[in-house]
Design a protein around this motif. Structure first.
Motif, PDB file in Angstrom:
ATOM      1  N   PHE A 178       7.875 -46.305 -24.156  1.00 36.79           N
ATOM      2  CA  PHE A 178       7.488 -45.148 -23.351  1.00 36.79           C
ATOM      3  C   PHE A 178       6.304 -44.413 -23.980  1.00 36.79           C
ATOM      4  N   PHE A 179       6.426 -44.080 -25.272  1.00 35.78           N
ATOM      5  CA  PHE A 179       5.376 -43.296 -25.923  1.00 35.78           C
ATOM      6  C   PHE A 179       4.123 -44.111 -26.231  1.00 35.78           C
ATOM      7  N   SER A 180       4.248 -45.431 -26.330  1.00 41.75           N
ATOM      8  CA  SER A 180       3.060 -46.257 -26.560  1.00 41.75           C
ATOM      9  C   SER A 180       2.251 -46.458 -25.283  1.00 41.75           C
ATOM     10  N   GLY A 181       2.842 -46.136 -24.145  1.00 35.19           N
ATOM     11  CA  GLY A 181       2.137 -46.290 -22.877  1.00 35.19           C
ATOM     12  C   GLY A 181       2.396 -47.614 -22.199  1.00 35.19           C
ATOM     13  N   VAL A 182       3.182 -48.476 -22.837  1.00 33.53           N
ATOM     14  CA  VAL A 182       3.472 -49.785 -22.248  1.00 33.53           C
ATOM     15  C   VAL A 182       4.181 -49.623 -20.910  1.00 33.53           C
ATOM     16  N   SER A 183       5.133 -48.696 -20.840  1.00 31.90           N
ATOM     17  CA  SER A 183       5.905 -48.539 -19.612  1.00 31.90           C
ATOM     18  C   SER A 183       5.869 -47.124 -19.042  1.00 31.90           C
ATOM     19  N   MET A 184       5.030 -46.262 -19.603  1.00 33.45           N
ATOM     20  CA  MET A 184       5.046 -44.868 -19.166  1.00 33.45           C
ATOM     21  C   MET A 184       4.736 -44.726 -17.671  1.00 33.45           C
ATOM     22  N   PHE A 185       3.774 -45.474 -17.174  1.00 37.46           N
ATOM     23  CA  PHE A 185       3.385 -45.340 -15.773  1.00 37.46           C
ATOM     24  C   PHE A 185       3.807 -46.547 -14.937  1.00 37.46           C
ATOM     25  N   ASN A 186       4.714 -47.340 -15.444  1.00 34.42           N
ATOM     26  CA  ASN A 186       5.242 -48.475 -14.700  1.00 34.42           C
ATOM     27  C   ASN A 186       6.330 -47.962 -13.762  1.00 34.42           C
ATOM     28  N   CYS A 187       6.090 -48.053 -12.471  1.00 39.12           N
ATOM     29  CA  CYS A 187       7.026 -47.500 -11.476  1.00 39.12           C
ATOM     30  C   CYS A 187       8.405 -48.144 -11.541  1.00 39.12           C
ATOM     31  N   SER A 188       8.444 -49.447 -11.673  1.00 41.94           N
ATOM     32  CA  SER A 188       9.734 -50.148 -11.679  1.00 41.94           C
ATOM     33  C   SER A 188      10.571 -49.750 -12.886  1.00 41.94           C
ATOM     34  N   GLN A 189       9.953 -49.773 -14.057  1.00 48.53           N
ATOM     35  CA  GLN A 189      10.696 -49.394 -15.266  1.00 48.53           C
ATOM     36  C   GLN A 189      11.048 -47.912 -15.229  1.00 48.53           C
ATOM     37  N   GLY A 190      10.156 -47.093 -14.680  1.00 46.98           N
ATOM     38  CA  GLY A 190      10.429 -45.662 -14.573  1.00 46.98           C
ATOM     39  C   GLY A 190      11.639 -45.373 -13.701  1.00 46.98           C
ATOM     40  N   LEU A 191      11.702 -46.020 -12.552  1.00 47.76           N
ATOM     41  CA  LEU A 191      12.844 -45.814 -11.651  1.00 47.76           C
ATOM     42  C   LEU A 191      14.135 -46.373 -12.232  1.00 47.76           C
ATOM     43  N   LEU A 192      14.054 -47.570 -12.828  1.00 44.78           N
ATOM     44  CA  LEU A 192      15.241 -48.158 -13.452  1.00 44.78           C
ATOM     45  C   LEU A 192      15.745 -47.259 -14.581  1.00 44.78           C
ATOM     46  N   SER A 193      14.834 -46.849 -15.439  1.00 44.96           N
ATOM     47  CA  SER A 193      15.211 -46.006 -16.571  1.00 44.96           C
ATOM     48  C   SER A 193      15.776 -44.674 -16.106  1.00 44.96           C
ATOM     49  N   LEU A 194      15.139 -44.079 -15.126  1.00 42.58           N
ATOM     50  CA  LEU A 194      15.613 -42.805 -14.586  1.00 42.58           C
ATOM     51  C   LEU A 194      17.029 -42.939 -14.033  1.00 42.58           C
ATOM     52  N   ALA A 195      17.261 -43.981 -13.256  1.00 41.19           N
ATOM     53  CA  ALA A 195      18.576 -44.164 -12.630  1.00 41.19           C
ATOM     54  C   ALA A 195      19.669 -44.442 -13.655  1.00 41.19           C
ATOM     55  N   VAL A 196      19.416 -45.372 -14.573  1.00 44.84           N
ATOM     56  CA  VAL A 196      20.486 -45.736 -15.502  1.00 44.84           C
ATOM     57  C   VAL A 196      20.737 -44.661 -16.551  1.00 44.84           C
TER      58      VAL A 196
END
Length: 177
Positions: free
Chosen positions: A108-126
């Motif tokens: 998240f903090f490295s920017g690898v997945s910060m703006f990735n919509c799929s990972q953002g939604l998955l992470s938010l939900a779980v």
């Protein structure tokens, strides 16, 4: 150079300043404007951070108050050895959860997945689900096996996807989005 143009209803402001550029000359009116999903993506970042933090706080709280949950795993008449065994299992699960948090927060903090919509939604939900479930785990003194179900769905799954994104970005040299 600047024009004011009414935007679709998905935007909060009713107008926006649009910049003419040579790249956008083929679009209607020769103007560029961002899509309606940009505001959703930008609101996923703080929401994801807050749910990650909430899940982390609950896991740390379980470290402090695990005694009641360990006792809920045991029969009414238990030995100290049984208690120590169940306590160690829960501590190991919590420690692995913290390790998976490190993986996910690094991505998240490295920017690898910060703006990735799929990972953002998955992470938010779980992580939201984990925060609520683990709150009940502490308050209702659920048995230890329920922690492992929550762990598998709400900690392992997003960390696995995060590792996949690390491999894609750093190993295969794909763009982070």
């Amino acid at each position: 150079m600047f024009e004011t143009f009414p935007l679709p209803s998905c935007f909060l402001p009713t107008t926006a300043i649009l910049i003419r550029s040579s790249v956008c000359q083929n679009k209607p009116y020769g103007c560029c404007f961002r899509s309606c999903t940009m505001s959703a993506v930008s609101s996923l970042v703080p929401a994801r951070f807050l749910t990650l933090t909430a899940h982390l706080v609950i896991v740390i709280t379980i470290f402090w108050s695990r005694e009641n949950n360990v006792k809920a795993c045991l029969p009414l008449d238990f030995t100290q050895e049984q208690y120590d065994d169940e306590d160690m299992k829960l501590v190991v699960g919590l420690a692995v959860t913290l390790g998976l948090f490190a993986v996910e927060l690094a991505g998240f903090f490295s920017g690898v997945s910060m703006f990735n919509c799929s990972q953002g939604l998955l992470s938010l939900a779980v992580h939201c689900s984990a925060s609520v479930s683990l709150s009940f785990f502490v308050i209702e003194k659920w048995e230890c096996w329920t922690y492992w179900v929550i762990f598998a769905i709400c900690s392992v799954l997003p960390a696995f996807v995060e590792m996949f994104l690390f491999i894609a970005v750093f190993g295969l040299k794909k763009k982070p989005l």
